[in-house]
Motif scaffolding. Structure first.
Motif, PDB file in Angstrom:
ATOM      1  N   LEU A  75    -110.014 -56.306 -59.397  1.00 21.36           N
ATOM      2  CA  LEU A  75    -109.151 -56.737 -60.481  1.00 21.36           C
ATOM      3  C   LEU A  75    -109.777 -57.934 -61.151  1.00 21.36           C
ATOM      4  O   LEU A  75    -110.279 -58.831 -60.481  1.00 21.36           O
ATOM      5  N   ARG A  76    -109.723 -57.938 -62.457  1.00 24.00           N
ATOM      6  CA  ARG A  76    -110.182 -59.091 -63.216  1.00 24.00           C
ATOM      7  C   ARG A  76    -109.146 -59.391 -64.279  1.00 24.00           C
ATOM      8  O   ARG A  76    -108.380 -58.510 -64.669  1.00 24.00           O
TER       9      ARG A  76
ATOM     10  N   ARG B 239    -100.078 -62.127 -75.493  1.00 23.22           N
ATOM     11  CA  ARG B 239     -99.898 -62.182 -74.042  1.00 23.22           C
ATOM     12  C   ARG B 239    -101.112 -62.735 -73.306  1.00 23.22           C
ATOM     13  O   ARG B 239    -100.966 -63.315 -72.229  1.00 23.22           O
ATOM     14  N   LEU B 240    -102.290 -62.560 -73.843  1.00 24.15           N
ATOM     15  CA  LEU B 240    -103.483 -63.033 -73.140  1.00 24.15           C
ATOM     16  C   LEU B 240    -103.452 -64.529 -72.873  1.00 24.15           C
ATOM     17  O   LEU B 240    -103.968 -64.986 -71.862  1.00 24.15           O
ATOM     18  N   ASP B 241    -102.845 -65.281 -73.771  1.00 26.98           N
ATOM     19  CA  ASP B 241    -102.782 -66.735 -73.617  1.00 26.98           C
ATOM     20  C   ASP B 241    -101.456 -67.221 -73.061  1.00 26.98           C
ATOM     21  O   ASP B 241    -101.233 -68.419 -72.970  1.00 26.98           O
ATOM     22  N   SER B 242    -100.571 -66.304 -72.700  1.00 27.65           N
ATOM     23  CA  SER B 242     -99.247 -66.693 -72.240  1.00 27.65           C
ATOM     24  C   SER B 242     -99.288 -67.254 -70.822  1.00 27.65           C
ATOM     25  O   SER B 242     -99.839 -66.624 -69.919  1.00 27.65           O
ATOM     26  N   PRO B 243     -98.668 -68.410 -70.602  1.00 27.80           N
ATOM     27  CA  PRO B 243     -98.594 -68.945 -69.237  1.00 27.80           C
ATOM     28  C   PRO B 243     -97.608 -68.159 -68.370  1.00 27.80           C
ATOM     29  O   PRO B 243     -97.566 -68.337 -67.160  1.00 27.80           O
ATOM     30  N   ASP B 244     -96.826 -67.281 -68.982  1.00 26.38           N
ATOM     31  CA  ASP B 244     -95.810 -66.513 -68.265  1.00 26.38           C
ATOM     32  C   ASP B 244     -96.251 -65.092 -67.938  1.00 26.38           C
ATOM     33  O   ASP B 244     -95.419 -64.242 -67.629  1.00 26.38           O
ATOM     34  N   LEU B 245     -97.547 -64.819 -68.026  1.00 30.18           N
ATOM     35  CA  LEU B 245     -98.039 -63.474 -67.760  1.00 30.18           C
ATOM     36  C   LEU B 245     -99.310 -63.532 -66.929  1.00 30.18           C
ATOM     37  O   LEU B 245    -100.179 -64.366 -67.168  1.00 30.18           O
ATOM     38  N   ARG B 246     -99.389 -62.661 -65.939  1.00 33.71           N
ATOM     39  CA  ARG B 246    -100.628 -62.436 -65.185  1.00 33.71           C
ATOM     40  C   ARG B 246    -101.002 -60.990 -65.452  1.00 33.71           C
ATOM     41  O   ARG B 246    -100.222 -60.079 -65.173  1.00 33.71           O
ATOM     42  N   PHE B 247    -102.165 -60.777 -66.033  1.00 31.69           N
ATOM     43  CA  PHE B 247    -102.561 -59.469 -66.534  1.00 31.69           C
ATOM     44  C   PHE B 247    -103.937 -59.123 -65.968  1.00 31.69           C
ATOM     45  O   PHE B 247    -104.922 -59.772 -66.280  1.00 31.69           O
ATOM     46  N   PHE B 248    -103.989 -58.117 -65.109  1.00 29.35           N
ATOM     47  CA  PHE B 248    -105.222 -57.707 -64.451  1.00 29.35           C
ATOM     48  C   PHE B 248    -105.685 -56.337 -64.932  1.00 29.35           C
ATOM     49  O   PHE B 248    -104.863 -55.424 -65.060  1.00 29.35           O
ATOM     50  N   ILE B 249    -106.970 -56.193 -65.128  1.00 28.73           N
ATOM     51  CA  ILE B 249    -107.585 -54.891 -65.376  1.00 28.73           C
ATOM     52  C   ILE B 249    -108.104 -54.394 -64.035  1.00 28.73           C
ATOM     53  O   ILE B 249    -108.772 -55.124 -63.302  1.00 28.73           O
ATOM     54  N   VAL B 250    -107.768 -53.158 -63.709  1.00 29.24           N
ATOM     55  CA  VAL B 250    -108.183 -52.525 -62.459  1.00 29.24           C
ATOM     56  C   VAL B 250    -109.503 -51.803 -62.720  1.00 29.24           C
ATOM     57  O   VAL B 250    -109.609 -51.025 -63.664  1.00 29.24           O
ATOM     58  N   GLN B 251    -110.486 -52.084 -61.860  1.00 29.47           N
ATOM     59  CA  GLN B 251    -111.809 -51.469 -62.006  1.00 29.47           C
ATOM     60  C   GLN B 251    -112.257 -50.849 -60.688  1.00 29.47           C
ATOM     61  O   GLN B 251    -111.875 -51.311 -59.616  1.00 29.47           O
ATOM     62  N   THR B 252    -113.106 -49.835 -60.812  1.00 27.46           N
ATOM     63  CA  THR B 252    -113.762 -49.282 -59.637  1.00 27.46           C
ATOM     64  C   THR B 252    -114.974 -50.152 -59.321  1.00 27.46           C
ATOM     65  O   THR B 252    -115.332 -51.045 -60.093  1.00 27.46           O
ATOM     66  N   ALA B 253    -115.626 -49.877 -58.188  1.00 27.37           N
ATOM     67  CA  ALA B 253    -116.775 -50.680 -57.762  1.00 27.37           C
ATOM     68  C   ALA B 253    -117.891 -50.699 -58.800  1.00 27.37           C
ATOM     69  O   ALA B 253    -118.629 -51.674 -58.903  1.00 27.37           O
ATOM     70  N   ASP B 254    -117.992 -49.644 -59.612  1.00 24.52           N
ATOM     71  CA  ASP B 254    -119.044 -49.599 -60.636  1.00 24.52           C
ATOM     72  C   ASP B 254    -118.628 -50.273 -61.947  1.00 24.52           C
ATOM     73  O   ASP B 254    -119.341 -50.211 -62.940  1.00 24.52           O
ATOM     74  N   GLY B 255    -117.468 -50.930 -61.959  1.00 27.65           N
ATOM     75  CA  GLY B 255    -117.033 -51.674 -63.140  1.00 27.65           C
ATOM     76  C   GLY B 255    -116.253 -50.862 -64.154  1.00 27.65           C
ATOM     77  O   GLY B 255    -115.890 -51.373 -65.209  1.00 27.65           O
TER      78      GLY B 255
END
Length: 166
Positions: free
Chosen positions: A14-15, A56-72
Motif C-alpha cells: 500500500l502506498r 481529498r488528497l490534501d485532506s487531514p481527515d482522509l487516509r487513502f491507500f493505493i493497493v499494489q502487487t509486488a510488481d507495482g
C-alpha cells in the motif's frame, strides 16, 4: 495527512494515493460490481470525481491507500474517512484482482497503518446485506460484526475493528 511510506502484508503493498492515480481510482469506483456494492450506485462523472479526488488528497481527515502487487501494479484502493477517533473504511479492487485474497490483505495492512498512526481508535465498515462476500473479507481482516443499521435506504452490517492499545 496520509502516511508517507509504503506498508505491506502478504503479497500486497500500500502506498499513499497521488494525483496521477485519479483516473485509475475513478475507473475502479465506476466498475459495475463496485457500484452495486456501494451505497451510491450511480456512475460518477469524471470531472466530479477529479474535483473530489484532488480535494481529498490534501485532506487531514482522509487516509487513502493505493493497493499494489509486488510488481507495482495498482489493483485497487482502501480509503478511511476520519471523524474524531473513528474512521469509516471503503475499498474497491480491480475486477481482475478479486477472489485472490488481496482484499483481506489490503484491509488488514491499511487498518493496521491507520490504527497505529495515532488518534484513530475505531474503524467502521458498513456493508450491504446483499454483499456477504465483503462481510467475509472484513471478518478475515480482523473486523467483528457488531450489528445492522439502515444506510441510504439499504440494510447494512456494521463491522468494527478497534485499536488494541489501551
Amino acid at each position: 495527512m496520509p502516511p508517507d511510506r509504503e506498508v505491506s502484508v502478504g503479497s500486497v503493498f500500500l502506498r499513499p494515493a497521488r494525483p496521477e492515480d485519479c483516473q485509475l481510482v475513478w475507473e475502479w469506483r465506476n466498475d459495475p460490481d463496485t457500484r452495486q456494492a456501494s451505497f451510491q450506485t450511480e456512475p460518477i462523472p469524471f470531472e466530479r470525481h477529479r474535483t473530489w479526488f484532488e480535494a481529498r488528497l490534501d485532506s487531514p481527515d482522509l487516509r487513502f491507500f493505493i493497493v499494489q502487487t509486488a510488481d507495482g501494479k495498482g489493483i485497487g484502493y482502501v480509503r478511511f474517512q476520519l471523524k474524531d477517533s473513528e474512521a469509516e473504511v471503503s475499498i474497491a479492487l480491480d475486477a481482475r484482482a478479486r477472489g485472490k485474497g488481496y482484499g483481506t490483505m489490503a484491509i488488514r495492512a491499511a487498518s493496521e497503518a491507520v490504527l497505529s498512526g495515532g488518534g484513530v481508535r475505531r474503524l467502521v465498515a458498513l456493508i450491504k446485506h446483499s454483499n456477504p462476500q465483503s462481510r467475509e473479507v472484513f471478518q478475515r481482516a480482523g473486523f467483528e460484526l457488531r450489528g445492522s443499521r439502515r444506510v441510504a435506504s439499504e440494510e447494512a452490517w456494521e463491522m468494527i475493528r478497534e485499536s488494541s492499545e489501551g
